[in-house]
Design an enzyme around this catalytic site. Structure first.
Site, PDB file in Angstrom:
ATOM      1  N   ARG A  55       0.836  -1.197   0.000  1.00 27.65           N
ATOM      2  CA  ARG A  55       0.000   0.000   0.000  1.00 27.65           C
ATOM      3  C   ARG A  55       0.874   1.251   0.000  1.00 27.65           C
ATOM      4  NH1 ARG A  55      -1.422   2.106   4.587  1.00 27.65           N
ATOM      5  NH2 ARG A  55      -1.834   0.115   5.621  1.00 27.65           N
ATOM      6  N   TYR A 108     -15.845  17.520 -15.871  1.00 29.78           N
ATOM      7  CA  TYR A 108     -16.310  16.138 -15.847  1.00 29.78           C
ATOM      8  C   TYR A 108     -17.352  15.954 -14.751  1.00 29.78           C
ATOM      9  CZ  TYR A 108     -16.180  11.149 -14.737  1.00 29.78           C
ATOM     10  OH  TYR A 108     -16.526   9.860 -14.440  1.00 29.78           O
ATOM     11  N   ASP A 180      -6.476  19.125 -15.036  1.00 26.24           N
ATOM     12  CA  ASP A 180      -6.775  17.761 -15.460  1.00 26.24           C
ATOM     13  C   ASP A 180      -6.370  17.657 -16.930  1.00 26.24           C
ATOM     14  OD1 ASP A 180      -7.921  15.397 -16.393  1.00 26.24           O
ATOM     15  OD2 ASP A 180      -9.665  15.557 -15.076  1.00 26.24           O
ATOM     16  N   LYS A 205      -7.701   6.328 -19.254  1.00 29.91           N
ATOM     17  CA  LYS A 205      -8.008   6.822 -20.594  1.00 29.91           C
ATOM     18  C   LYS A 205      -6.806   6.647 -21.527  1.00 29.91           C
ATOM     19  CE  LYS A 205     -11.945   8.105 -18.688  1.00 29.91           C
ATOM     20  NZ  LYS A 205     -11.741   8.071 -17.237  1.00 29.91           N
TER      21      LYS A 205
END
Length: 385
Positions: A55, A108, A180, A205
């Site tokens: 982690r 978004y 972004d 993406k």
């Protein structure tokens, strides 16, 4: 091996940065370190100072982060389990109850939902502004403003903000600019070089590029901010697994080639759409009549693979087109090698309904893939009728 990848071209860095052959076996591809924990060299004696628990750090993820930092021209990159996880950690690391941010008026839907429905419960306020209008941005800023949150190009209207000018406005107000960069990718645009403080990606993406992995990333030059982001990511746990990191690394190796083909095909489609009688408006920053065209040409190397358009006959006609395409798959997401079509108002941006970010009901968004562009044009024309 090369020690300073910053002097090399983008395509070379995409293949080599953070991805040296394995020193033990000579494997030329970064191994998938499918482990949750690591043997320690005595109590507290972590391997290479990093590896105690996956982690916190994992070598496959570390390789991805080094590659991402190199591609964006930043000092630090952190990988996340999703783009929304990356957004959440940026917001919670930089904002406190009572703080304020400025959000673009074409963001978004998931980002808007996170800010409007989740961060608001935490006492964080936001103001929506047209980020292409610097006077409107300045008017939206308050003494407690800590962030300007920008997309350029925007999702789904393909709006353009002048990143360098927006960075100046943010810094004059003592705020940070977050960009972004998912639509443009680091191949087409590098916001840090234009003055942005933080660059964010949904690596799901274009960076992953094959519709087979979910992930996110944050890149920054700020040492202290990197430590804050790292601490919260470790504390909250929104990390990608090693196989997800490996898939993303595999994807970025061909990012430059894919973005050229995405852009080529998008330009072919735009040429066809602007002449079609059933198309009321085409949204693409490569069009000379686009209000942000000159700015996009200044800060982007090409205009990308995302195209949106409005149907002249309204919402029902737009929905019919989305149901008729054969090669354009009706699906959410974007940036994969296959072409996708969606209706933002009922799909990715449904959460903006009734808000100032609500998208037009007659709008369709295309993620243009790398198929034969002539086939894609024929598919759309057949669906438009």
């Amino acid at each position: 091996m090369v020690d300073d990848y910053s002097v090399l071209g983008f395509e070379t860095r995409a293949i080599h940065a953070g991805q040296k052959p394995d020193p033990r076996t000579g494997a030329v591809i970064v191994p998938i370190y499918q482990t949750s924990t690591y043997a320690q060299d005595g109590v507290g004696g972590t391997r290479e100072g990093d590896y105690e628990y996956s982690r916190t750090a994992n070598p496959t993820r570390s390789a991805l982060e080094e590659a991402l930092a190199s591609l964006e021209g930043g000092r630090h990159a952190l990988a996340f389990a999703s783009g929304m996880a990356a957004s959440d950690v940026v917001l919670r690391s930089t904002l406190r109850p009572g703080d304020h941010l400025v959000l673009g008026n074409d963001a978004y839907g998931g980002t808007f939902r996170l800010i409007d429905k989740v961060l608001s419960l935490w006492g964080v306020e936001h103001t929506v502004a047209d980020l292409a209008d610097l006077d409107e941005v300045r008017a939206a800023i308050r003494p407690e403003t800590k962030l300007i949150w920008c997309e350029s190009p925007t999702n789904p209207m393909l709006g353009i903000a002048d990143i360098a000018a927006l960075a100046g406005v943010a810094h004059d107000a003592g705020a940070r600019l977050v960009v972004d960069n998912t639509f443009a990718t680091p191949y087409l645009q590098n916001p840090l070089s234009l003055g942005a403080d933080v660059v964010l990606h949904s690596t799901t993406k274009y960076l992953g590029g094959h519709s087979d992995v979910v992930g996110g990333a944050v890149v920054t030059d700020e040492d202290e901010l990197r430590e804050q982001l790292f601490y919260l990511r470790n504390a909250a746990g929104a990390v990608p697994g090693p196989f997800d990191a490996w898939l993303t690394l595999r994807g970025i190796k061909t990012l430059a080639l894919r973005m050229e083909r995405h852009s080529d095909n998008a330009e072919l489609i735009v040429q066809a759409l602007v002449k079609h009688p059933k198309v009321a408006k085409v949204y693409y920053p490569g069009l000379p009549e686009h209000p942000g065209h000159e700015t996009a040409a200044k800060q982007m190397s090409r205009f990308g693979g995302m195209v949106s358009f409005s149907h002249a006959d309204g919402e029902e006609a737009a929905l019919e087109v989305a149901s008729r395409t054969k090669l354009f798959i009706l699906a959410e997401s974007l940036g994969g090698i296959e072409s996708l079509i969606e209706h933002p108002g009922k799909m990715t941006h449904a959460s903006t309904a009734g808000s100032t970010l609500q998208v037009p009901a007659d709008l369709l968004r295309l993620s243009v893939g790398i198929e034969d562009g002539r086939d894609l044009v024929a598919d759309l024309l057949a669906a438009l009728g």
